[in-house]
Design a protein around this motif. Structure first.
Motif, short mmCIF file in Angstrom:
data_model
loop_
_atom_site.label_atom_id
_atom_site.label_comp_id
_atom_site.label_asym_id
_atom_site.label_seq_id
_atom_site.Cartn_x
_atom_site.Cartn_y
_atom_site.Cartn_z
N GLN A 194 4.46 7.65 -2.64
CA GLN A 194 2.84 7.74 -2.59
C GLN A 194 1.94 7.77 -3.31
N ALA A 195 1.45 6.17 -4.29
CA ALA A 195 1.30 6.32 -5.15
C ALA A 195 -0.05 5.76 -4.82
N ARG A 196 -1.36 5.85 -5.47
CA ARG A 196 -2.97 5.35 -5.03
C ARG A 196 -2.56 4.04 -6.06
N GLN A 223 -5.13 1.66 2.97
CA GLN A 223 -5.70 3.16 3.22
C GLN A 223 -5.96 3.93 1.96
N GLY A 224 -6.33 2.31 1.29
CA GLY A 224 -7.32 2.00 -0.43
C GLY A 224 -5.94 1.83 -1.80
N VAL A 225 -4.88 2.20 -1.15
CA VAL A 225 -4.48 1.87 -2.52
C VAL A 225 -4.11 0.31 -2.92
N THR A 226 -4.49 0.66 -4.58
CA THR A 226 -4.64 -0.30 -5.63
C THR A 226 -3.59 -1.16 -5.49
N GLY A 285 -1.15 8.89 -10.38
CA GLY A 285 -0.42 8.50 -9.19
C GLY A 285 -0.12 7.31 -9.17
N ILE A 286 0.58 6.96 -10.25
CA ILE A 286 0.90 4.92 -10.86
C ILE A 286 2.23 4.93 -10.37
N SER A 287 2.53 4.27 -9.92
CA SER A 287 4.15 3.48 -9.41
C SER A 287 4.30 2.13 -10.07
#
Length: 506
Positions: free
Chosen positions: A160-162, A191-194, A81-83
């Motif tokens: 759609q990374a976290r 949306q909670g994305v870091t 989930g890393i972009s």
């Protein structure tokens, strides 16, 4: 306290004898907007390449959700989930925008057929989200640098990374595009994305950051909460000294007129607007800086290209250089007449990767290092050494690879190349794009010194504070037309922005 989503523990990375990172340790919490600041060469991008799986060989530990991980490559990081949005654009120039966004993970119909319609539709939705005019079928090499950066951003968003790493994402964006990007960042945070955000622009850092980590010379200097610090303190921690903008504009006494432009227009075949530039009037004198402000598409770069003989079509109108009418059809003619230009896109138009520092500096002035057509090595080396000292270029030596230099020092090499032609007019197209505050200060100092020596400078910038710092006058373009001109006593960001967004019909 909850377990950090990212933790670096004593991360060290060496490239041969150079230590890029030394015992770097800090944490990033889930849903946090964490800014990473530091000069070019501080180690920011190297650290993010470790986090995104681009660099796999390093010392120390990277933890994700409290568990040690060591990615084998970018795909392994993406699977977690890393972009990343890279500072240096990572696009294939001959492919379309849609093909770049889905490169290597193209949707398919069955086992063998690419689903071009799905790629097109998904790309169109991403560009709509970015509120930009890039089309999925646009070929990347035909896009301006700012639009290419929007393609890079769309590519990262498509995953759609976290955890989203943004490495100088606004370096080629206009003020309005930056506003759009921050609206998207706000939605991602909901949306909670870091977000791990690398930037040299303090207004961006202090706009949304929860915490700020400062790197200098590959080491962590300090991690601070945004509300407990200030832009000035962060800048001081980055460069190890205070930077005072007032010292980049010494008292100036402009001399004789060097450039005059009347009714300059540039056709735009096949476009509804018909003209990239329409009826531009301006002048520049010895020992002054005329700034050109405008949003993307306003015609800033096109104006400089017309003056340098590199525009896609011949311009119309009248141009005088030192009182004589000129009309350049090639940059070689402009150089011979005393006009030099530093491009906004050094990677694509300025740098020649196989060449070293010496060759970059002397490329446009080799005849001065030659006798009877033969280059004299000692004379060329002397010219390079002179520029290295004069512009305070930090390099391992004149024979060092240009790729080994930081962005700021690469840019100074391109300015040195232009200055070695001994111009009477210097065209600077967004000269500090993508370089850090320390390197910017060096270029501002150099611009001020050149003015004191009587050089006429025409400068574009996507950053209003930069124009307000170094310019004597600022002309504003909107949709190819001049909508305002201001003297230094009339400068204000609000006035400039009003002129930049004025309807061309007015």
């Amino acid at each position: 306290m909850s377990v950090p989503v990212i933790r670096f523990v004593d991360v060290t990375k060496r490239f041969d004898a150079v230590t890029a990172l030394e015992a770097v340790s800090f944490a990033v919490h889930a849903g946090e907007f964490h800014a990473l600041c530091g000069e070019n060469g501080a180690g920011k991008s190297t650290l993010m390449k470790i986090l995104s799986g681009v660099i796999t060989d390093y010392e120390g530990t990277l933890e994700l959700d409290g568990r040690p991980v060591r990615f084998t490559g970018p795909r392994a990081a993406e699977a977690q989930g890393i972009s990343i949005i890279h500072q240096e654009l990572n696009l294939v120039s001959d492919l379309t925008a849609a093909a770049n966004i889905f490169l290597g993970r193209e949707p398919r119909r069955g086992r063998f057929w690419l689903d071009d319609a799905a790629m097109h539709d998904a790309s169109a939705r991403l560009f709509a989200q970015l509120e930009c005019e890039v089309r999925p079928d646009d070929v990347v090499r035909r896009l301006r640098i700012g639009d290419q950066q929007l393609v890079e951003i769309a590519k990262a968003l498509s995953l759609q990374a976290r955890i989203l790493i943004m490495d100088e994402p606004t370096s080629a964006l206009t003020h309005m595009e930056v506003e759009r990007l921050f609206r998207i960042i706000g939605r991602l945070r909901q949306q909670g994305v870091t977000i791990v955000y690398i930037s040299h622009k303090m207004d961006e850092v202090f706009r949304m950051a929860d915490r700020i980590t400062v790197l200098r010379d590959g080491k962590v200097v300090q991690t601070l909460r945004r509300h407990d610090t200030s832009p000035r303190e962060v800048t001081r921690l980055m460069v190890g000294r205070d930077i005072d903008p007032a010292r980049f504009h010494s008292p100036r006494a402009p001399g004789a007129e060097v450039l005059r432009v009347e009714q300059l227009s540039l056709p735009w075949p096949g476009h509804a607007r018909r003209w990239r530039l329409d009826g531009i009037d301006l002048y520049v004198r010895q020992g002054e800086v005329l700034g050109i402000a405008g949003l993307m598409g306003a015609g800033r770069t096109e104006l400089l290209e017309c003056l340098y003989g590199s525009s896609p079509q011949p311009p119309q109108g009248r141009i005088w250089l030192r009182g004589r009418p000129v009309q350049f059809s090639h940059p070689a003619e402009a150089l011979a007449a005393g006009v030099a230009m530093v491009t906004e896109d050094r990677k694509r138009y300025g740098l020649v990767p196989p060449m070293n520092v010496r060759e970059h500096i002397t490329l446009s002035s080799l005849p001065t290092a030659a006798t009877a057509g033969w280059i004299q090595p000692a004379r060329e080396r002397g010219a390079a050494d002179d520029s290295l000292a004069r512009l305070r270029i930090k390099a391992a030596g004149r024979e060092a690879a240009i790729s080994s230099l930081s962005g700021g020092n690469q840019q100074k090499c391109l300015i040195a190349r232009a200055l070695r032609t001994q111009p009477v007019l210097l065209l600077l197209d967004d000269p500090t794009r993508g370089i850090d505050v320390g390197a910017k200060a060096e270029i501002y100092r150099l611009i001020d010194e050149l003015c004191q020596q009587g050089l006429a400078i025409l400068l574009t910038s996507s950053e209003l504070p930069e124009l307000l710092t170094v310019c004597d006058r600022i002309a504003v373009l909107c949709e190819g037309r001049k909508t305002g001109e201001f003297t230094r006593s009339e400068f204000s960001e609000s006035r400039l922005m009003e002129a930049m967004t004025a309807s061309a019909a007015n």
